[in-house]
Design a protein around this motif. Structure first.
Motif, PDB file in Angstrom:
ATOM      1  N   CYS A  53      16.210  -2.258  65.128  1.00 13.03           N
ATOM      2  CA  CYS A  53      17.440  -2.594  65.858  1.00 13.03           C
ATOM      3  C   CYS A  53      18.680  -2.378  65.009  1.00 13.03           C
ATOM      4  O   CYS A  53      19.779  -2.232  65.543  1.00 13.03           O
ATOM      5  CB  CYS A  53      17.371  -4.043  66.351  1.00 13.03           C
ATOM      6  SG  CYS A  53      17.177  -5.283  65.051  1.00 13.03           S
ATOM      7  N   GLN A  58      19.878   1.865  69.360  1.00 14.64           N
ATOM      8  CA  GLN A  58      19.012   1.605  70.514  1.00 14.64           C
ATOM      9  C   GLN A  58      18.710   0.136  70.757  1.00 14.64           C
ATOM     10  O   GLN A  58      18.247  -0.223  71.816  1.00 14.64           O
ATOM     11  CB  GLN A  58      17.705   2.378  70.383  1.00 14.64           C
ATOM     12  CG  GLN A  58      16.759   1.804  69.323  1.00 14.64           C
ATOM     13  CD  GLN A  58      15.526   2.653  69.160  1.00 14.64           C
ATOM     14  OE1 GLN A  58      15.606   3.868  69.217  1.00 14.64           O
ATOM     15  NE2 GLN A  58      14.399   2.012  68.983  1.00 14.64           N
ATOM     16  N   CYS A  60      16.660  -3.461  70.267  1.00 20.39           N
ATOM     17  CA  CYS A  60      15.286  -3.867  69.993  1.00 20.39           C
ATOM     18  C   CYS A  60      14.289  -2.862  70.577  1.00 20.39           C
ATOM     19  O   CYS A  60      14.434  -2.418  71.716  1.00 20.39           O
ATOM     20  CB  CYS A  60      15.027  -5.251  70.588  1.00 20.39           C
ATOM     21  SG  CYS A  60      13.378  -5.889  70.220  1.00 20.39           S
ATOM     22  N   VAL A  61      13.293  -2.495  69.792  1.00 21.76           N
ATOM     23  CA  VAL A  61      12.302  -1.506  70.224  1.00 21.76           C
ATOM     24  C   VAL A  61      11.113  -2.127  70.943  1.00 21.76           C
ATOM     25  O   VAL A  61      10.281  -1.399  71.475  1.00 21.76           O
ATOM     26  CB  VAL A  61      11.803  -0.656  69.030  1.00 21.76           C
ATOM     27  CG1 VAL A  61      12.941   0.147  68.424  1.00 21.76           C
ATOM     28  CG2 VAL A  61      11.110  -1.517  67.991  1.00 21.76           C
ATOM     29  N   ILE A  62      11.016  -3.442  70.969  1.00 23.08           N
ATOM     30  CA  ILE A  62       9.894  -4.085  71.651  1.00 23.08           C
ATOM     31  C   ILE A  62      10.170  -4.030  73.150  1.00 23.08           C
ATOM     32  O   ILE A  62      11.162  -4.558  73.637  1.00 23.08           O
ATOM     33  CB  ILE A  62       9.712  -5.549  71.195  1.00 23.08           C
ATOM     34  CG1 ILE A  62       9.441  -5.608  69.688  1.00 23.08           C
ATOM     35  CG2 ILE A  62       8.575  -6.208  71.970  1.00 23.08           C
ATOM     36  CD1 ILE A  62       9.429  -7.014  69.123  1.00 23.08           C
ATOM     37  N   GLU A  63       9.294  -3.368  73.868  1.00 20.40           N
ATOM     38  CA  GLU A  63       9.436  -3.227  75.317  1.00 20.40           C
ATOM     39  C   GLU A  63       8.713  -4.379  76.001  1.00 20.40           C
ATOM     40  O   GLU A  63       7.504  -4.336  76.202  1.00 20.40           O
ATOM     41  CB  GLU A  63       8.885  -1.875  75.781  1.00 20.40           C
ATOM     42  CG  GLU A  63       9.689  -0.684  75.302  1.00 20.40           C
ATOM     43  CD  GLU A  63      11.083  -0.639  75.891  1.00 20.40           C
ATOM     44  OE1 GLU A  63      11.285  -1.102  77.045  1.00 20.40           O
ATOM     45  OE2 GLU A  63      11.998  -0.155  75.205  1.00 20.40           O
ATOM     46  N   ASP A  64       9.474  -5.405  76.336  1.00 14.64           N
ATOM     47  CA  ASP A  64       8.922  -6.555  77.045  1.00 14.64           C
ATOM     48  C   ASP A  64      10.034  -7.144  77.904  1.00 14.64           C
ATOM     49  O   ASP A  64      11.090  -6.523  78.080  1.00 14.64           O
ATOM     50  CB  ASP A  64       8.325  -7.575  76.068  1.00 14.64           C
ATOM     51  CG  ASP A  64       9.331  -8.146  75.077  1.00 14.64           C
ATOM     52  OD1 ASP A  64      10.542  -7.880  75.203  1.00 14.64           O
ATOM     53  OD2 ASP A  64       8.907  -8.865  74.158  1.00 14.64           O
ATOM     54  N   ASP A  65       9.840  -8.340  78.406  1.00 20.18           N
ATOM     55  CA  ASP A  65      10.822  -8.934  79.312  1.00 20.18           C
ATOM     56  C   ASP A  65      12.123  -9.354  78.628  1.00 20.18           C
ATOM     57  O   ASP A  65      13.098  -9.666  79.312  1.00 20.18           O
ATOM     58  CB  ASP A  65      10.202 -10.132  80.038  1.00 20.18           C
ATOM     59  CG  ASP A  65       9.152  -9.709  81.051  1.00 20.18           C
ATOM     60  OD1 ASP A  65       9.252  -8.585  81.589  1.00 20.18           O
ATOM     61  OD2 ASP A  65       8.229 -10.508  81.327  1.00 20.18           O
ATOM     62  N   GLN A  67      14.067  -7.421  77.257  1.00 19.80           N
ATOM     63  CA  GLN A  67      15.034  -6.382  77.622  1.00 19.80           C
ATOM     64  C   GLN A  67      15.865  -6.810  78.828  1.00 19.80           C
ATOM     65  O   GLN A  67      17.065  -6.547  78.898  1.00 19.80           O
ATOM     66  CB  GLN A  67      14.332  -5.046  77.890  1.00 19.80           C
ATOM     67  CG  GLN A  67      13.548  -4.499  76.710  1.00 19.80           C
ATOM     68  CD  GLN A  67      14.402  -4.253  75.478  1.00 19.80           C
ATOM     69  OE1 GLN A  67      15.571  -3.912  75.579  1.00 19.80           O
ATOM     70  NE2 GLN A  67      13.825  -4.429  74.304  1.00 19.80           N
ATOM     71  N   LYS A  68      15.237  -7.518  79.791  1.00 16.40           N
ATOM     72  CA  LYS A  68      15.966  -8.037  80.957  1.00 16.40           C
ATOM     73  C   LYS A  68      17.003  -9.072  80.518  1.00 16.40           C
ATOM     74  O   LYS A  68      18.109  -9.121  81.052  1.00 16.40           O
ATOM     75  CB  LYS A  68      14.999  -8.698  81.946  1.00 16.40           C
ATOM     76  CG  LYS A  68      13.982  -7.793  82.560  1.00 16.40           C
ATOM     77  CD  LYS A  68      13.023  -8.620  83.413  1.00 16.40           C
ATOM     78  CE  LYS A  68      11.790  -7.840  83.758  1.00 16.40           C
ATOM     79  NZ  LYS A  68      10.784  -8.663  84.436  1.00 16.40           N
TER      80      LYS A  68
END
Length: 190
Positions: A53, A58, A60-65, A67-68
């Motif tokens: 990060c 871009q 945070c690279v962790i693709e989870d909730d 991001q919402k």
């Protein structure tokens, strides 16, 4: 005004959810647009400490909730963070949320820091089983200060106590006092 609630508890309909939703209800009664995120309904991983990060734009690279939640925070004028106190500190869910803010609100490193010309207002609500509101004061004061360092304007730090034997929804007068916190968020911005 757009206000989001973060329910940092594993319980979907517990004390923390009741408290956050009542605060949001008070804001909604004053015309605010509100929404809530409950950790009981989300999949959010802890920070993995990769620093990606801070090496690019871009985030945070962790693709989870989470991001919402990042997207909602970007659009929010204020946040209501509800956190139960477990073992003298915020819940694990509260800690995961706080740690994941590193990608967006880290003063010395983040490319996203200072994107907000105006500080976001924050109500930092704690709840606990113990009836003594001052029992964890050192910790709640520290947590408030940490959010202020991250450039949130912490407007209130309500601490709801005595929930070990009496749930929040059964406490007389709590409903109205929580709604007043939400109302004050909106009225203070007018």
């Amino acid at each position: 005004m757009n206000i989001i609630g973060i329910i940092a508890s594993p319980r979907k309909e517990g004390n923390t959810a009741f408290i956050v939703n009542k605060i949001l209800g008070g804001a909604k009664e004053q015309g605010a647009e509100t929404s809530a995120f409950s950790f009981g309904n989300l999949h959010i991983e802890p920070c993995c400490g990769c620093w990606s990060c801070h090496r690019s734009q871009q985030g945070c690279v962790i693709e989870d909730d989470m991001q919402k939640i990042y997207d909602a925070i970007e659009r929010a004028d204020a946040i209501v963070l509800g956190v139960p106190i477990y073992m003298g500190q915020m819940s694990a869910q509260g800690k995961i949320f706080t740690d994941r803010l590193f990608a967006r609100f880290s003063p010395r490193f983040s490319p996203f820091f200072n994107d907000h010309a105006v500080k976001q207002r924050l109500i930092l609500s704690f709840n606990q089983g113990n009836p003594d509101a001052n029992l964890f004061k050192v910790y709640t004061d520290y947590t408030k200060q940490m959010f202020e360092v991250l450039e949130f304007e912490v407007s209130e730090v309500p601490i709801v106590t005595g929930l070990r034997n009496e749930p929040a929804h059964s406490k007389k007068d709590l409903d109205m006092s929580l709604k007043k916190f939400g109302s004050s968020l909106v009225l203070a911005s007018c």
